[in-house]
Design an enzyme around this catalytic site. Structure first.
Site, PDB file in Angstrom:
ATOM      1  N   ASN A 121      -9.760  65.217 -24.880  1.00  0.00           N
ATOM      2  CA  ASN A 121     -10.361  65.281 -25.554  1.00  0.00           C
ATOM      3  C   ASN A 121     -11.739  64.892 -25.110  1.00  0.00           C
ATOM      4  O   ASN A 121     -11.850  63.494 -25.388  1.00  0.00           O
ATOM      5  CB  ASN A 121      -9.370  64.989 -26.710  1.00  0.00           C
ATOM      6  CG  ASN A 121      -9.741  65.236 -27.914  1.00  0.00           C
ATOM      7  OD1 ASN A 121     -11.324  65.157 -28.194  1.00  0.00           O
ATOM      8  ND2 ASN A 121      -9.068  65.491 -28.885  1.00  0.00           N
ATOM      9  N   GLU A 128       2.943  69.811 -30.088  1.00  0.00           N
ATOM     10  CA  GLU A 128       2.427  69.287 -29.877  1.00  0.00           C
ATOM     11  C   GLU A 128       3.048  68.226 -30.884  1.00  0.00           C
ATOM     12  O   GLU A 128       3.169  67.999 -32.206  1.00  0.00           O
ATOM     13  CB  GLU A 128       0.880  69.001 -29.919  1.00  0.00           C
ATOM     14  CG  GLU A 128       0.431  67.842 -28.884  1.00  0.00           C
ATOM     15  CD  GLU A 128      -0.492  68.123 -28.723  1.00  0.00           C
ATOM     16  OE1 GLU A 128      -1.224  69.147 -28.378  1.00  0.00           O
ATOM     17  OE2 GLU A 128      -1.720  66.694 -28.868  1.00  0.00           O
ATOM     18  N   HIS A 163     -15.006  62.289 -29.022  1.00  0.00           N
ATOM     19  CA  HIS A 163     -15.773  61.168 -29.621  1.00  0.00           C
ATOM     20  C   HIS A 163     -16.588  60.713 -28.659  1.00  0.00           C
ATOM     21  O   HIS A 163     -17.805  59.618 -28.680  1.00  0.00           O
ATOM     22  CB  HIS A 163     -14.902  59.471 -29.485  1.00  0.00           C
ATOM     23  CG  HIS A 163     -13.402  60.174 -30.256  1.00  0.00           C
ATOM     24  ND1 HIS A 163     -13.875  60.206 -32.166  1.00  0.00           N
ATOM     25  CD2 HIS A 163     -12.349  60.385 -30.310  1.00  0.00           C
ATOM     26  CE1 HIS A 163     -12.792  60.511 -32.761  1.00  0.00           C
ATOM     27  NE2 HIS A 163     -12.293  60.125 -31.714  1.00  0.00           N
ATOM     28  N   ARG A 180     -13.772  70.060 -37.175  1.00  0.00           N
ATOM     29  CA  ARG A 180     -13.079  69.301 -37.970  1.00  0.00           C
ATOM     30  C   ARG A 180     -14.169  70.422 -39.165  1.00  0.00           C
ATOM     31  O   ARG A 180     -15.584  70.595 -38.402  1.00  0.00           O
ATOM     32  CB  ARG A 180     -12.949  67.701 -38.295  1.00  0.00           C
ATOM     33  CG  ARG A 180     -12.633  67.199 -37.293  1.00  0.00           C
ATOM     34  CD  ARG A 180     -12.501  65.583 -38.167  1.00  0.00           C
ATOM     35  NE  ARG A 180     -12.054  65.416 -38.759  1.00  0.00           N
ATOM     36  CZ  ARG A 180     -10.949  65.055 -38.925  1.00  0.00           C
ATOM     37  NH1 ARG A 180     -10.272  64.568 -38.116  1.00  0.00           N
ATOM     38  NH2 ARG A 180      -9.813  64.608 -40.304  1.00  0.00           N
ATOM     39  N   THR A 221      -6.674  62.259 -36.692  1.00  0.00           N
ATOM     40  CA  THR A 221      -5.604  63.314 -37.767  1.00  0.00           C
ATOM     41  C   THR A 221      -4.120  62.178 -37.816  1.00  0.00           C
ATOM     42  O   THR A 221      -3.331  61.634 -36.925  1.00  0.00           O
ATOM     43  CB  THR A 221      -4.825  63.871 -36.277  1.00  0.00           C
ATOM     44  OG1 THR A 221      -6.660  64.692 -36.684  1.00  0.00           O
ATOM     45  CG2 THR A 221      -4.293  65.348 -37.073  1.00  0.00           C
ATOM     46  N   ARG A 266     -17.718  65.758 -38.462  1.00  0.00           N
ATOM     47  CA  ARG A 266     -18.374  64.925 -37.825  1.00  0.00           C
ATOM     48  C   ARG A 266     -18.205  64.654 -36.828  1.00  0.00           C
ATOM     49  O   ARG A 266     -19.600  63.646 -36.049  1.00  0.00           O
ATOM     50  CB  ARG A 266     -17.507  63.457 -38.469  1.00  0.00           C
ATOM     51  CG  ARG A 266     -15.969  64.189 -37.660  1.00  0.00           C
ATOM     52  CD  ARG A 266     -15.109  63.210 -38.462  1.00  0.00           C
ATOM     53  NE  ARG A 266     -15.110  62.919 -39.081  1.00  0.00           N
ATOM     54  CZ  ARG A 266     -13.873  62.570 -40.524  1.00  0.00           C
ATOM     55  NH1 ARG A 266     -12.816  61.453 -39.309  1.00  0.00           N
ATOM     56  NH2 ARG A 266     -12.874  62.587 -41.556  1.00  0.00           N
ATOM     57  N   HIS A 274      -1.731  62.069 -29.319  1.00  0.00           N
ATOM     58  CA  HIS A 274      -2.750  60.644 -30.289  1.00  0.00           C
ATOM     59  C   HIS A 274      -2.546  58.953 -29.709  1.00  0.00           C
ATOM     60  O   HIS A 274      -0.876  59.116 -29.665  1.00  0.00           O
ATOM     61  CB  HIS A 274      -2.291  61.050 -31.511  1.00  0.00           C
ATOM     62  CG  HIS A 274      -3.023  61.148 -32.348  1.00  0.00           C
ATOM     63  ND1 HIS A 274      -3.021  59.488 -32.818  1.00  0.00           N
ATOM     64  CD2 HIS A 274      -4.302  61.833 -33.613  1.00  0.00           C
ATOM     65  CE1 HIS A 274      -4.495  60.064 -33.973  1.00  0.00           C
ATOM     66  NE2 HIS A 274      -4.939  61.018 -34.109  1.00  0.00           N
ATOM     67  N   GLY A 275      -3.458  58.874 -29.323  1.00  0.00           N
ATOM     68  CA  GLY A 275      -3.632  57.295 -29.546  1.00  0.00           C
ATOM     69  C   GLY A 275      -2.958  56.961 -27.731  1.00  0.00           C
ATOM     70  O   GLY A 275      -2.900  55.945 -27.974  1.00  0.00           O
ATOM     71  N   HIS A 298     -11.809  69.471 -31.306  1.00  0.00           N
ATOM     72  CA  HIS A 298     -11.169  69.664 -32.670  1.00  0.00           C
ATOM     73  C   HIS A 298     -12.384  69.493 -33.506  1.00  0.00           C
ATOM     74  O   HIS A 298     -13.523  68.808 -33.761  1.00  0.00           O
ATOM     75  CB  HIS A 298     -10.746  67.746 -33.117  1.00  0.00           C
ATOM     76  CG  HIS A 298     -10.071  68.390 -34.824  1.00  0.00           C
ATOM     77  ND1 HIS A 298      -9.252  67.322 -35.056  1.00  0.00           N
ATOM     78  CD2 HIS A 298      -9.906  69.459 -35.465  1.00  0.00           C
ATOM     79  CE1 HIS A 298      -8.936  67.998 -36.311  1.00  0.00           C
ATOM     80  NE2 HIS A 298      -9.666  68.640 -36.169  1.00  0.00           N
ATOM     81  N   GLU A 328      -8.530  72.597 -31.111  1.00  0.00           N
ATOM     82  CA  GLU A 328      -7.955  72.234 -32.197  1.00  0.00           C
ATOM     83  C   GLU A 328      -8.505  72.835 -33.579  1.00  0.00           C
ATOM     84  O   GLU A 328      -9.965  72.226 -34.194  1.00  0.00           O
ATOM     85  CB  GLU A 328      -7.906  70.550 -31.927  1.00  0.00           C
ATOM     86  CG  GLU A 328      -7.446  70.456 -31.113  1.00  0.00           C
ATOM     87  CD  GLU A 328      -6.768  68.494 -31.109  1.00  0.00           C
ATOM     88  OE1 GLU A 328      -7.369  67.571 -32.107  1.00  0.00           O
ATOM     89  OE2 GLU A 328      -6.896  67.858 -30.050  1.00  0.00           O
TER      90      GLU A 328
END
Ligand code: PXP
Length: 252
Positions: A11, A155, A14, A49, A105, A53, A198-199, A47, A74
């Site tokens: 992903n 997921e 960022h 959004r 998320t 952002r 995630h994470g 993603h 996403e």
């Protein structure tokens, strides 16, 4: 079992977060995606959004043009995002919950409560040839609902597992891991393809990568952060190595 029975989706959101901090053109998320691809990513996740952002519409155009691996797009279940997805027809669409005020998320999608709406929402995406995935918590009611609405993939949200690990609450972490394992098995038994993410970090990836039913992990924030220290290529290669070792049953 061949190594890429477990796919890594990187992903790159960022990279765009850092770019947008100054509003310029760098660092370029498309360049990051190409590097991740060369380093062993089986797919790229982004993603878009509602508030743009991080990833922008232009980034999605650029990714669709530049990638040779599949794009996992996403998005929230909104009309605007559905139109964008239908214009691009990415390989995969992952439906995620989205709240304006959240930093990331935070939870899984409430499929059970929104079953009819979501069934209608995903039908045109499936008809357009996108593989539709639903991002959900490890909860049997959500998994059953995802199955009923016609999703091909779920997921599982690994955020709680990773948070408990980071907080040092290992009893809660292990209980959540157990729930994730059981729900991966349950979803697979319904015929759903199972992804997770995630994470996830180098410390937390192995137990999830070892679930035989999980065929894809989507990992972003940690890898982009790690890239600051060791570069994106080695950061992705190390994640790949840990995933593959866990899959083979090696102790990392
Ligand atoms: N999977 C989904 C559905 C997500 O929404 C995210 C975060 O955008 C991820 C995986 C990756 O999470 P992280 O950036 O924490 O690795």
């Amino acid at each position: 079992m061949s190594q890429n029975d477990l796919r890594l989706g990187v992903n790159i959101d960022h990279v765009a977060t850092v770019r947008n901090a100054r509003g310029g053109a760098y660092p370029d998320p498309i360049r990051a995606a190409k590097l991740a691809e060369e380093a062993g990513a089986d797919g790229i996740t982004a993603h878009l959004r509602e508030d743009r952002r991080h990833i922008t519409d232009g980034d999605i155009d650029g990714l669709m043009a530049a990638l040779t691996v599949p794009l996992n797009f996403e998005m929230a279940a909104t009309d605007e995002m559905q139109k964008i997805a239908l214009r691009h027809k990415p390989h995969a669409v992952c439906i995620v919950p989205e709240k304006r005020e959240e930093r990331t998320t935070e939870g899984g999608l409430e499929v059970a409560r929104e079953e009819n709406k979501l069934a209608h929402f995903i039908a045109p995406l499936r008809d357009a040839g996108c593989r539709v995935s639903i991002f959900i918590a490890a909860d049997p009611a959500q998994i059953e609902a995802a199955h009923r609405i016609g999703a091909e993939v779920i997921e599982l949200h690994t955020g709680a597992y990773c948070d408990h690990h980071a907080e040092g609450d290992f009893a809660a972490r292990d209980a959540e891991l157990e729930r994730l394992r059981d729900m991966a098995t349950f979803a697979h038994s319904l015929g759903l393809e199972v992804h997770a993410g995630h994470g996830l970090t180098y410390e937390t990836v192995a137990p999830v990568a070892a679930f035989p039913e999980v065929v894809e992990l989507n990992i972003g924030h940690f890898l982009i952060g790690e890239a600051v220290f060791r570069g994106l290529t080695p950061a992705v290669q190390e994640m790949r190595r840990l995933m593959d070792a866990a899959r083979r049953g090696d102790v990392a």
